[in-house]
Each structure stands twice: as structure tokens, then as C-alpha cells.
Design a protein around this motif. Structure first.
Motif, mmCIF file in Angstrom:
data_model
loop_
_atom_site.group_PDB
_atom_site.id
_atom_site.type_symbol
_atom_site.label_atom_id
_atom_site.label_comp_id
_atom_site.label_asym_id
_atom_site.label_seq_id
_atom_site.Cartn_x
_atom_site.Cartn_y
_atom_site.Cartn_z
ATOM 1 N N ILE A 114 15.530 -2.370 9.888
ATOM 2 C CA ILE A 114 16.433 -2.819 8.812
ATOM 3 C C ILE A 114 17.862 -2.334 9.086
ATOM 4 O O ILE A 114 18.833 -3.078 8.912
ATOM 5 N N VAL A 115 17.968 -1.088 9.539
ATOM 6 C CA VAL A 115 19.296 -0.541 9.852
ATOM 7 C C VAL A 115 19.987 -1.406 10.903
ATOM 8 O O VAL A 115 21.178 -1.721 10.797
ATOM 9 N N SER A 116 19.228 -1.846 11.904
ATOM 10 C CA SER A 116 19.851 -2.634 12.976
ATOM 11 C C SER A 116 20.173 -4.064 12.525
ATOM 12 O O SER A 116 21.248 -4.570 12.852
ATOM 13 N N ILE A 117 19.290 -4.713 11.748
ATOM 14 C CA ILE A 117 19.617 -6.104 11.372
ATOM 15 C C ILE A 117 20.653 -6.165 10.235
ATOM 16 O O ILE A 117 21.353 -7.167 10.091
ATOM 17 N N ALA A 118 20.719 -5.090 9.440
ATOM 18 C CA ALA A 118 21.716 -5.087 8.359
ATOM 19 C C ALA A 118 23.049 -4.497 8.842
ATOM 20 O O ALA A 118 23.991 -4.378 8.058
ATOM 21 N N HIS A 119 23.093 -4.114 10.129
ATOM 22 C CA HIS A 119 24.293 -3.536 10.755
ATOM 23 C C HIS A 119 24.820 -2.328 9.977
ATOM 24 O O HIS A 119 26.007 -2.226 9.687
ATOM 25 N N VAL A 120 23.896 -1.438 9.619
ATOM 26 C CA VAL A 120 24.307 -0.197 8.951
ATOM 27 C C VAL A 120 24.785 0.759 10.041
ATOM 28 O O VAL A 120 24.068 1.000 11.017
ATOM 29 N N ALA A 121 26.035 1.253 9.870
ATOM 30 C CA ALA A 121 26.586 2.163 10.880
ATOM 31 C C ALA A 121 26.013 3.566 10.670
ATOM 32 O O ALA A 121 26.359 4.236 9.702
ATOM 33 N N VAL A 122 25.102 3.957 11.565
ATOM 34 C CA VAL A 122 24.463 5.274 11.419
ATOM 35 C C VAL A 122 25.016 6.221 12.476
ATOM 36 O O VAL A 122 24.975 5.928 13.664
ATOM 37 N N THR A 123 25.546 7.351 12.003
ATOM 38 C CA THR A 123 26.073 8.360 12.927
ATOM 39 C C THR A 123 25.171 9.596 12.911
ATOM 40 O O THR A 123 24.341 9.730 12.015
ATOM 41 N N GLU B 197 19.070 -3.702 1.262
ATOM 42 C CA GLU B 197 19.118 -2.323 0.748
ATOM 43 C C GLU B 197 17.757 -1.934 0.156
ATOM 44 O O GLU B 197 17.288 -0.801 0.336
ATOM 45 N N ILE B 198 17.122 -2.887 -0.545
ATOM 46 C CA ILE B 198 15.795 -2.592 -1.120
ATOM 47 C C ILE B 198 14.763 -2.415 -0.006
ATOM 48 O O ILE B 198 13.914 -1.518 -0.068
ATOM 49 N N LEU B 199 14.861 -3.245 1.032
ATOM 50 C CA LEU B 199 13.935 -3.096 2.165
ATOM 51 C C LEU B 199 14.143 -1.748 2.856
ATOM 52 O O LEU B 199 13.184 -1.084 3.256
ATOM 53 N N LEU B 200 15.420 -1.345 2.964
ATOM 54 C CA LEU B 200 15.715 -0.037 3.568
ATOM 55 C C LEU B 200 15.132 1.083 2.708
ATOM 56 O O LEU B 200 14.534 2.038 3.238
#
Lengths: 262, 265
Positions: free
Chosen positions: A133-142, A61-64
Motif C-alpha cells: 500500500i505504501v508503494s502504490i499510494a506513493h507514501v514517502a517513507v524515510t 489510508e484505510i487499507l494502510l
């Protein structure tokens, strides 16, 4: 409004021409932008290398947050920051008259005349890092989330712009303090860390820091689907408040401006 | 005596512009405090990961960094590159019966002293408020060694920044190089974090570059973390760096001066 859009289009054209003419300068600026873009990301990777969570934020989250900050500050530096550097020179050398006598809003002209295209490198670095970061942390982005995120970034930019403008306006009274702009470059970094971190400092100081903690944290929390009403309303209200203040303060300060020929 | 007068004149100028020094100092204050706040949070959750360091030594490190960042990081490069080389002001210096590097040394020193003084005030306030929390060297030999290391650190910083400034004789616009140098110093001098916290390979690189001898070693020396033998060794390495950098400066000055054109001066 149409007149201003037309002027801004002309400014984009002029700035692009300058970019093409001074090529060595461009290479230098690209190097500078790349260095700071990479530094801001490497520094946060190093800072978080020994820990899995800080102030309730996980490492990812901090990296994001840092990735979003790099993107955000890249846009800000592309559109605004060079104009504030120029504003200090205009005031110090008594050259603001040339702007004040033009049939356009002076705040618009002093804030938008320079577009620093080389800072787009930082936008690209920020975008790439955020995406990673979004892809490795598996953040679901719509798509709606991205739309809200973009709105958050725009409001954040308005907030940071207004704060910079208020501080830069002070130079009308203190022309020797042109290094206040350098201070703003450092102070903007406050936004790349969790707000909880500053809760430990003196309450009076925290009040000064607080607005800066909304500009990037709120959009980042939108991506993480953790945004609260406090974050959203805080961002919106601070941005509106500081923008109105910047307009009023600029108009008030101009009464005290004296140029070489005045 | 001549240089003492030059120093006094520049001190007057720097003192007259002390409000600028306050702003520069605030910049030097902001980053260490932000990093310390970050580490205090990281430390609270993962104390086992911080061998040899505790919150007290971390706080002392970053508060001493406020002084070191203001006192030991020289900013003469813009003066040399922009005003003297790009704008042609170097002509004035070349006509004077003074050494250019010595003049620059005494021009810069007052700014460092004034800004360092603000840092000392902040550190003293921190010491008064949290006396037991501060961990600094308390024996006379350790303090003397630390002062020696800090002095050598200043000379390294000054010579390095003069070299960066002289690069404008070839590059004209040196701003890209300057920003690269600033970022490299932030990481490898220990301004981001104590060098022990860096990953092994980056730490090894940091110890083999001159930057750690400008900030990190003076700081740990003032914290009393260096033994007498380590202090002597550090000063020895600093002297080697001073000789190397002075040699590079002389070489660049001799070669670069032929390229200088001070049009209209």
C-alpha cells in the motif's frame, strides 16, 4: 532486569523446542494464522470496494490502517494472546499457585510464558500488505519515520496488552467467564477502523472504545505524516495509565484468588 | 418426551451459565455494529453506489444480523471435536440408547435460544427507538416464510458444524480447519456485508455455497426483500442442502467411528 532477560531467553528456547516437536499442531496453527491474516485484509478490501473515502480517510489510508493493524496484531498474538488464554485455565483450574510461588514477578510470568511463533505469519502478511500500500499510494517513507513508527507500535502494544490484562484479571472473580478472552479478540478489531467512525455512537460507549482507537491509528498516522499531538499524547498517556492500572489491579485481584489447595 | 427432558436439562445448564452467554452475545453484537458504523460512513459519501439498499435497510440488516449471528450460527463443533473426540467423551454417548446427533442438537439448542433472546432484546430496543427506521416484513405469509427459511438455516448450520466437528476423527487437532471455516462463513454467509455488495464473482460463489442460506437469506426474508416465489425457491434449495449435508454426516459418522479410540474413558 538481567534475570528477566535471561528467563525470557530460556522461554524463547523452550517455546521453539515445543514448536519443533508438535509439527502437526504447527501446521494447524499456521493455517489458522494465515486464514485470519488473509481474512482481515480481504475483508477490508471488500468493505472499501464500493467507496473512495470513509469518515475523511481515503481508501488507501484505510487499507494502510488495516495493513498496520495486521502487523500490530500479529506481534501481539505472537507475544501475548496465548498467555491470556492460558491464564484463564490457570485461574479456573486453581493452578496459578505454581506461578505465584516462583521467585519472579507473577505478571511477567503469566504474560510471557507462551510465545506463539506461528503468528509471525500474520506479521509477515501485515508487513507485505503495508509495504504494498505504501508503494502504490506513493507514501514517502524515510528512516526516521520508520523509527517513529516502530516506537508507536511498541507503545500501542503496551496499551493493548494492559487492556487485555485488566480484563483477564477479572476472571479471578468470575472464573466461568473464560470466554472474555474471545471477546477481547473481537474487541481489538475496533482499532482497525478510523476513530471518527465511533464518534457516532453513544458518548458513554465512545469513552470505552476511545483507548483502543489510539493503538494502531497513531502509528499509521506517523507513516502518513498526519500524526497530531492529540494522537501522540493520547497513545502515550493511555498506555502509561492502563499499564499502571493493570499492575495495581493484578496485585489487588491476587488477594481474592483461591486455588484448589488454598 | 425423552428429548424434551434432555433439552430441559441442558436449558437449565445454559441458563445457569447465562453470564457466559452474555459474553458470547457481546461478541456476536460487536462485529455487526462495527460493520454498520462503517457502512453508514460509506453510505453518507456515496449514496448512488447503494442501489436497492438505503441506510434504513442496512441498519435493519445488521441489527437482524445480531439475532441471526447468535441464534443461527451453531457452535457445536468444539464440543464434538475437542471434548468428545479428542478427549474421548464420545464413549459416554455411544453407550447411551440415544442418537448422538439428536443429543447434540438438544445440547446446543438452549445456548442458541438464550443468546438469540439477547439479540431479540437489542433489536426490540432498536425498533422502539427508531421505529420508522426499521424495514421488516409485515405480512403474515412473508413472516411465516421467513421463519421457515430461518429454521432450515439453523438445520444447515447445525449439520455443517457437526461435520466440521467429526473431521477431528481424522485430523485430531481440527483448530486450523475450524478457523478456516469461521472466516469462510463470515464472508460467504453475509456476515461481513449484504451479499449484493460483494464483487460479482465472489457473490456467485456465495450463492452456490450453503452458508448464504444460514444467514443472508433468513435476513433478507425477514426484511421482506423476498417474493413468495423466491421464498419457496430458497426453502427448496435449503432442503437440498440439508439432504446433502445429512448424507455427508452419515457417511463420515459410519466411516469415522471405526477410527475412534476413547482411551481411559
Amino acid at each position: 532486569m538481567k534475570k528477566y532477560l535471561k528467563v525470557y531467553r530460556a522461554l524463547i528456547h523452550l517455546n521453539f523446542s515445543a514448536l519443533v516437536v508438535y509439527r502437526a499442531n504447527v501446521i494447524n496453527n499456521i493455517l489458522g494464522s494465515t486464514v485470519w491474516g488473509v481474512f482481515s485484509l480481504v475483508s477490508i478490501i471488500l468493505l472499501t470496494s464500493r467507496t473512495t473515502s470513509v469518515f475523511g480517510w481515503t481508501r488507501y489510508e484505510i487499507l494502510l490502517l488495516s495493513g498496520v493493524y495486521a502487523l500490530f496484531i500479529g506481534i501481539f498474538h505472537t507475544l501475548f494472546s496465548r498467555n491470556f488464554e492460558r491464564l484463564t485455565y490457570l485461574i479456573r483450574l486453581g493452578m496459578l499457585d505454581a506461578i505465584l510461588t516462583k521467585p519472579l514477578d507473577s505478571q511477567f510470568l503469566v504474560s510471557t510464558s507462551i510465545i506463539n511463533f506461528t503468528s509471525t505469519i500474520r506479521i509477515l502478511l501485515g508487513l507485505a500488505f503495508t509495504w504494498y500500500i505504501v508503494s502504490i499510494a506513493h507514501v514517502a517513507v524515510t528512516l526516521p519515520l520508520i523509527g517513529l513508527f516502530c516506537i508507536g507500535i511498541c507503545i500501542g502494544l503496551l496499551l493493548l496488552y494492559s487492556i487485555w490484562f485488566i480484563v483477564a484479571t477479572l476472571i479471578i472473580w468470575y472464573p466461568d467467564l473464560s470466554n472474555l478472552i474471545e471477546f477481547l479478540y473481537s474487541a481489538s478489531n475496533i482499532g482497525r477502523y478510523p476513530r471518527e467512525m465511533y464518534a457516532h455512537v453513544n458518548q458513554f460507549l465512545f469513552l470505552f472504545i476511545l483507548p483502543l482507537t489510539f493503538m494502531v491509528i497513531a502509528p499509521t498516522k506517523i507513516l502518513l505524516t498526519k500524526v497530531t499531538v492529540f494522537d501522540a499524547l493520547g497513545l502515550l498517556m493511555f498506555a502509561a495509565f492502563f499499564f499502571v492500572c493493570s499492575r495495581l489491579f493484578w496485585k489487588f485481584a491476587l488477594r481474592f484468588y483461591t486455588s484448589a489447595s488454598s | 418426551m425423552r428429548y424434551a427432558r434432555i433439552f430441559a436439562l441442558h436449558f437449565q445448564q445454559a441458563f445457569a451459565l447465562r453470564s457466559r452467554s452474555v459474553v458470547w452475545f457481546l461478541i456476536a453484537l460487536l462485529n455487526p455494529l462495527t460493520y454498520f458504523l462503517f457502512w453508514s460512513g460509506a453510505y453518507a459519501g456515496n449514496q448512488a453506489l447503494f442501489t436497492q439498499w438505503n441506510l434504513s435497510s442496512l441498519a435493519t440488516y445488521y441489527f437482524l444480523l445480531v439475532i441471526a449471528g447468535s441464534l443461527l450460527i451453531v457452535h457445536i463443533e468444539e464440543d464434538v471435536a475437542h471434548w468428545d473426540i479428542q478427549q474421548g467423551g464420545l464413549s459416554r454417548y455411544l453407550l447411551k440408547p440415544f442418537s448422538y446427533i439428536r443429543l447434540k442438537f438438544f445440547e446446543e439448542l438452549p445456548w442458541r435460544i438464550i443468546q438469540g433472546f439477547f439479540g431479540v432484546i437489542i433489536f426490540t430496543a432498536f425498533w422502539i427507538m427508531f421505529g420508522s427506521f426499521v424495514s421488516v416484513a409485515r405480512t403474515v405469509p412473508a413472516i411465516l416464510f421467513a421463519i421457515g427459511i430461518a429454521f432450515c438455516g439453523y438445520i444447515i448450520s447445525f449439520l455443517f458444524k457437526m461435520i466440521v466437528g467429526l473431521s477431528a476423527l481424522w485430523l485430531t487437532d481440527y483448530s486450523g480447519l475450524q478457523q478456516l471455516v469461521e472466516a469462510v462463513i463470515l464472508i460467504f454467509a453475509g456476515m461481513l456485508m449484504p451479499l449484493e455488495f460483494l464483487p460479482n464473482i465472489i457473490r456467485q460463489i456465495a450463492f452456490s455455497l450453503p452458508f448464504s442460506y444460514i444467514i443472508y437469506f433468513p435476513l433478507v426474508a425477514f426484511q421482506g426483500k423476498l417474493t413468495a416465489i423466491e421464498s419457496v425457491r430458497t426453502i427448496g434449495i435449503q432442503i437440498v442442502w440439508i439432504v446433502i449435508l445429512a448424507g455427508i454426516y452419515q457417511l463420515l459418522w459410519k466411516k469415522g467411528l471405526r477410527l475412534f479410540t476413547g482411551l481411559g474413558q
